[in-house]
Design a protein around this motif. Structure first.
Motif, PDB file in Angstrom:
ATOM      1  N   ILE A 244      -5.875  -8.896  29.244  1.00  0.00           N
ATOM      2  CA  ILE A 244      -4.387  -9.171  28.496  1.00  0.00           C
ATOM      3  C   ILE A 244      -4.045  -7.929  28.040  1.00  0.00           C
ATOM      4  CG2 ILE A 244      -3.206 -10.659  26.659  1.00  0.00           C
ATOM      5  CD1 ILE A 244      -4.780 -12.451  28.872  1.00  0.00           C
ATOM      6  N   HIS A 245      -3.014  -7.280  28.636  1.00  0.00           N
ATOM      7  CA  HIS A 245      -2.632  -5.918  28.394  1.00  0.00           C
ATOM      8  C   HIS A 245      -1.291  -6.272  27.283  1.00  0.00           C
ATOM      9  CE1 HIS A 245      -1.963  -1.925  29.114  1.00  0.00           C
ATOM     10  NE2 HIS A 245      -0.830  -1.943  29.467  1.00  0.00           N
ATOM     11  N   TYR A 246      -1.639  -5.444  26.114  1.00  0.00           N
ATOM     12  CA  TYR A 246      -0.512  -5.443  25.135  1.00  0.00           C
ATOM     13  C   TYR A 246       0.790  -4.429  25.381  1.00  0.00           C
ATOM     14  CZ  TYR A 246      -3.037  -8.923  22.501  1.00  0.00           C
ATOM     15  OH  TYR A 246      -3.238 -10.340  21.971  1.00  0.00           O
ATOM     16  N   VAL A 247       1.821  -4.718  25.302  1.00  0.00           N
ATOM     17  CA  VAL A 247       2.979  -3.715  25.171  1.00  0.00           C
ATOM     18  C   VAL A 247       3.848  -4.233  24.159  1.00  0.00           C
ATOM     19  CG1 VAL A 247       5.086  -2.944  26.671  1.00  0.00           C
ATOM     20  CG2 VAL A 247       2.876  -3.531  27.740  1.00  0.00           C
ATOM     21  N   ASP A 248       3.451  -3.864  23.042  1.00  0.00           N
ATOM     22  CA  ASP A 248       4.302  -4.358  21.780  1.00  0.00           C
ATOM     23  C   ASP A 248       4.546  -3.207  20.692  1.00  0.00           C
ATOM     24  OD1 ASP A 248       1.586  -3.929  20.929  1.00  0.00           O
ATOM     25  OD2 ASP A 248       1.320  -5.997  19.940  1.00  0.00           O
ATOM     26  N   SER A 249       4.478  -1.973  21.122  1.00  0.00           N
ATOM     27  CA  SER A 249       4.507  -0.778  20.351  1.00  0.00           C
ATOM     28  C   SER A 249       3.322  -0.879  19.186  1.00  0.00           C
ATOM     29  CB  SER A 249       5.888  -0.814  19.291  1.00  0.00           C
ATOM     30  OG  SER A 249       6.857  -1.000  20.148  1.00  0.00           O
ATOM     31  N   GLY A 250       2.229  -1.542  19.728  1.00  0.00           N
ATOM     32  CA  GLY A 250       0.993  -1.379  19.067  1.00  0.00           C
ATOM     33  C   GLY A 250       0.877  -2.615  17.732  1.00  0.00           C
ATOM     34  N   TYR A 251       2.003  -3.467  17.634  1.00  0.00           N
ATOM     35  CA  TYR A 251       1.952  -4.293  16.507  1.00  0.00           C
ATOM     36  C   TYR A 251       0.534  -5.263  16.430  1.00  0.00           C
ATOM     37  CZ  TYR A 251       3.305  -8.325  13.494  1.00  0.00           C
ATOM     38  OH  TYR A 251       3.139  -8.973  12.404  1.00  0.00           O
ATOM     39  N   ASN A 252      -0.138  -5.372  17.545  1.00  0.00           N
ATOM     40  CA  ASN A 252      -1.318  -6.442  17.597  1.00  0.00           C
ATOM     41  C   ASN A 252      -2.389  -5.891  16.938  1.00  0.00           C
ATOM     42  OD1 ASN A 252      -3.520  -5.464  19.943  1.00  0.00           O
ATOM     43  ND2 ASN A 252      -1.540  -4.712  20.309  1.00  0.00           N
ATOM     44  N   VAL A 253      -2.435  -4.107  16.631  1.00  0.00           N
ATOM     45  CA  VAL A 253      -3.701  -3.816  16.223  1.00  0.00           C
ATOM     46  C   VAL A 253      -3.747  -3.720  14.424  1.00  0.00           C
ATOM     47  CG1 VAL A 253      -4.241  -2.158  18.080  1.00  0.00           C
ATOM     48  CG2 VAL A 253      -2.992  -1.266  15.963  1.00  0.00           C
ATOM     49  N   MET A 254      -2.432  -4.115  13.860  1.00  0.00           N
ATOM     50  CA  MET A 254      -2.450  -4.255  12.570  1.00  0.00           C
ATOM     51  C   MET A 254      -2.940  -5.274  11.781  1.00  0.00           C
ATOM     52  SD  MET A 254      -0.902  -1.232  12.089  1.00  0.00           S
ATOM     53  CE  MET A 254      -0.438  -1.146  10.472  1.00  0.00           C
ATOM     54  N   SER A 255      -3.667  -5.110  10.757  1.00  0.00           N
ATOM     55  CA  SER A 255      -4.243  -6.329  10.094  1.00  0.00           C
ATOM     56  C   SER A 255      -3.293  -6.547   8.770  1.00  0.00           C
ATOM     57  CB  SER A 255      -5.591  -6.030   9.369  1.00  0.00           C
ATOM     58  OG  SER A 255      -5.433  -4.976   8.554  1.00  0.00           O
ATOM     59  N   MET A 256      -2.366  -5.959   8.633  1.00  0.00           N
ATOM     60  CA  MET A 256      -1.080  -6.230   7.477  1.00  0.00           C
ATOM     61  C   MET A 256      -0.049  -5.581   7.565  1.00  0.00           C
ATOM     62  SD  MET A 256      -3.285  -4.237   4.615  1.00  0.00           S
ATOM     63  CE  MET A 256      -2.176  -4.581   3.281  1.00  0.00           C
ATOM     64  N   PRO A 257       0.816  -5.693   6.888  1.00  0.00           N
ATOM     65  CA  PRO A 257       2.242  -5.033   7.146  1.00  0.00           C
ATOM     66  C   PRO A 257       2.017  -3.493   6.738  1.00  0.00           C
ATOM     67  CG  PRO A 257       2.617  -7.189   5.861  1.00  0.00           C
ATOM     68  CD  PRO A 257       1.081  -6.794   6.135  1.00  0.00           C
ATOM     69  N   SER A 258       2.842  -2.629   6.948  1.00  0.00           N
ATOM     70  CA  SER A 258       2.875  -1.194   6.858  1.00  0.00           C
ATOM     71  C   SER A 258       3.074  -0.864   5.527  1.00  0.00           C
ATOM     72  CB  SER A 258       3.996  -0.605   7.626  1.00  0.00           C
ATOM     73  OG  SER A 258       5.438  -0.984   7.131  1.00  0.00           O
ATOM     74  N   LEU A 259       2.393   0.069   4.815  1.00  0.00           N
ATOM     75  CA  LEU A 259       2.640   0.596   3.595  1.00  0.00           C
ATOM     76  C   LEU A 259       4.251   0.766   3.161  1.00  0.00           C
ATOM     77  CD1 LEU A 259      -0.031   2.961   2.948  1.00  0.00           C
ATOM     78  CD2 LEU A 259       0.247   0.863   2.091  1.00  0.00           C
ATOM     79  N   ASP A 260       5.179   1.266   4.098  1.00  0.00           N
ATOM     80  CA  ASP A 260       6.506   1.312   3.766  1.00  0.00           C
ATOM     81  C   ASP A 260       6.928   0.039   3.557  1.00  0.00           C
ATOM     82  OD1 ASP A 260       6.338   3.788   5.032  1.00  0.00           O
ATOM     83  OD2 ASP A 260       7.116   3.516   6.769  1.00  0.00           O
ATOM     84  N   GLU A 261       6.624  -1.001   4.358  1.00  0.00           N
ATOM     85  CA  GLU A 261       6.967  -2.454   3.891  1.00  0.00           C
ATOM     86  C   GLU A 261       6.392  -2.902   2.580  1.00  0.00           C
ATOM     87  OE1 GLU A 261       8.783  -4.407   6.255  1.00  0.00           O
ATOM     88  OE2 GLU A 261       8.609  -6.439   5.459  1.00  0.00           O
ATOM     89  N   LEU A 262       5.491  -2.627   2.407  1.00  0.00           N
ATOM     90  CA  LEU A 262       4.713  -3.297   1.140  1.00  0.00           C
ATOM     91  C   LEU A 262       5.432  -2.724  -0.244  1.00  0.00           C
ATOM     92  CD1 LEU A 262       0.991  -3.255   1.994  1.00  0.00           C
ATOM     93  CD2 LEU A 262       2.601  -5.276   1.776  1.00  0.00           C
ATOM     94  N   LYS A 263       5.850  -1.345  -0.032  1.00  0.00           N
ATOM     95  CA  LYS A 263       6.312  -0.494  -1.196  1.00  0.00           C
ATOM     96  C   LYS A 263       7.825  -0.596  -1.385  1.00  0.00           C
ATOM     97  CE  LYS A 263       2.760   3.027  -1.075  1.00  0.00           C
ATOM     98  NZ  LYS A 263       2.412   4.583  -0.637  1.00  0.00           N
ATOM     99  N   ALA A 264       8.426  -1.263  -0.138  1.00  0.00           N
ATOM    100  CA  ALA A 264       9.825  -1.465  -0.227  1.00  0.00           C
ATOM    101  C   ALA A 264      10.426  -2.395  -1.498  1.00  0.00           C
ATOM    102  CB  ALA A 264      10.565  -1.926   1.054  1.00  0.00           C
TER     103      ALA A 264
END
Ligand code: NAD
Length: 264
Positions: A244-264
Motif C-alpha cells: 500500500i503505497h502512500y501518495v499523500d504529502s506525508g499526511y499518514n505519518v503524523m500522529s497529531m495536527p501540526s504545531l502551526d495548527e495547534l497554535k493558530a
C-alpha cells in the motif's frame, strides 16, 4: 515523453472526467509510451471520456458497470480479441450511497454495505481474475485506496471499511498471482477534489485540514498519483507486490495536527 512503458498495453478503469485520479494515471502512462484502453460507466460518462481518450490516442473505449458481470466479461473479451494479452490494469472505482457518507458508521444499512463492498472492493478481485488470464508474460495491477482504511476519518464510514477489505485483497491477490510474475499493489492517495471525493460529507474541511497538517503542507494532485501508478506499473517496481503505497504529502505519518495548527 519517455519510453518506460514502450510496448506495454493496459486497461484503465475509472475515468469519469479530467479531474479523475485515473485520468492522472492515464496521462502519466501514455506519456511514457503505454497503449491504453479505457472503460466508462454509462453513456453520460462516455461523452466525457471519449474526447479524453482521443487526447492520449486511446482507440479502445469500452462501457463497463462492475455491478453487471456480463459487462465486465465483455471488457476482457474485447481486450482479448483486440490485443490478445495485456500488461497492466488500474482499478480506480468506488461507490457508496452519499446519504451514508455522513453521520455514524453504525447507521450503515445492510443494502448499502453490500453494494459499497461489491463496487469498491470485490470488483477489484473480479477484475484481477479476468486480467490475470490475459497476462501471459507477467503484469502489474494497481487499485486506489485511502487512509480512511486504517484510521477513522469522519464521514468516510462504510467506505473506510470497504477500503480496508480492498487493502487486504491486495495482499491476498499478490500471493495468488505472484508465482505468475503478476504484481498487485494499491496507491493510497491524499484527498483530491473529484466527483467521488465530493460525495463524502464535509470533504472540503478534510481537504483543507490535510493540506495544513501534512508534512509537505499541500494537497495531493492527480499528476502525483499518476507518477506513483506509473512507477508501480513499470519495470522499476519489478520487486514490489502486496504494497500500500502512500501518495499523500506525508499526511499518514503524523500522529497529531501540526504545531502551526495547534497554535493558530
Ligand atoms: P471519480 O469520481 O473521478 O472516479 C470514480 C470512478 O468510479 C468513476 O469513473 C465512476 O464511473 C466509477 N464507478 C463508480 N461505480 C461504478 C460502477 N458500478 N461500475 C464502473 N465504474 C464505477 O473519483 P476519484 O476520486 O478519481 O476515484 C477513483 C478512486 O480513487 C476511487 O477508488 C476512490 O475511492 C479513490 N480515492 C479517491 C480519493 C479522493 O480524495 N478523491 C482519495 C483516495 C482514493
Amino acid at each position: 515523453m519517455g519510453d518506460l512503458m514502450a510496448g506495454k498495453r493496459g486497461l484503465i478503469m475509472g475515468v469519469a472526467n479530467h479531474n479523475s485520479i485515473a485520468w492522472g494515471a492515464a496521462k502519466a502512462l501514455s506519456a511514457q509510451g503505454a497503449e491504453i484502453a479505457l472503460t466508462y460507466q454509462g453513456e453520460a460518462f462516455g461523452r466525457r471520456v471519449r474526447p479524453l481518450a482521443e487526447e492520449i490516442g486511446s482507440r479502445l473505449v469500452i462501457p463497463c458497470d462492475v455491478e453487471d458481470t456480463a459487462s465486465l466479461d465483455q471488457v476482457f473479451e474485447t481486450l482479448k480479441a483486440e490485443w490478445g494479452t495485456i500488461d497492466f490494469v488500474l482499478h480506480a472505482i468506488a461507490f457508496s450511497d452519499k446519504s451514508e457518507l455522513k453521520g455514524l458508521y453504525a447507521d450503515t444499512t445492510r443494502e448499502n454495505f453490500s453494494r459499497t463492498m461489491l463496487i469498491s472492493c470485490f470488483s477489484f478481485t473480479e477484475v484481477a481474475k479476468r486480467a490475470a488470464a490475459l497476462m501471459h508474460n507477467g503484469g502489474s495491477m494497481v487499485t486506489m485506496t485511502y487512509g480512511g482504511a486504517v484510521r477513522v476519518m469522519p464521514n468516510y464510514n462504510v467506505m473506510g471499511v470497504a477500503k480496508a477489505a480492498l487493502e487486504a485483497s491486495v495482499r491476498y491477490l499478490a500471493a495468488d498471482f505472484g508465482p505468475r510474475n503478476i504484481r498487485i499493489n494499491a496507491v493510497s492517495a491524499g484527498p483530491v477534489r473529484t466527483l467521488a471525493g465530493a460525495g463524502v460529507s464535509d470533504a472540503r474541511l478534510m481537504f483543507n485540514f490535510q493540506r495544513r497538517n501534512a508534512p509537505m503542507r499541500r494537497n495531493t494532485t492527480i499528476e502525483e498519483v499518476g507518477g506513483a501508478v506509473l512507477y508501480l506499473m513499470s519495470e522499476l517496481a519489478n520487486g514490489v507486490t502486496g504494497e500500500i503505497h502512500y501518495v499523500d504529502s506525508g499526511y499518514n505519518v503524523m500522529s497529531m495536527p501540526s504545531l502551526d495548527e495547534l497554535k493558530a
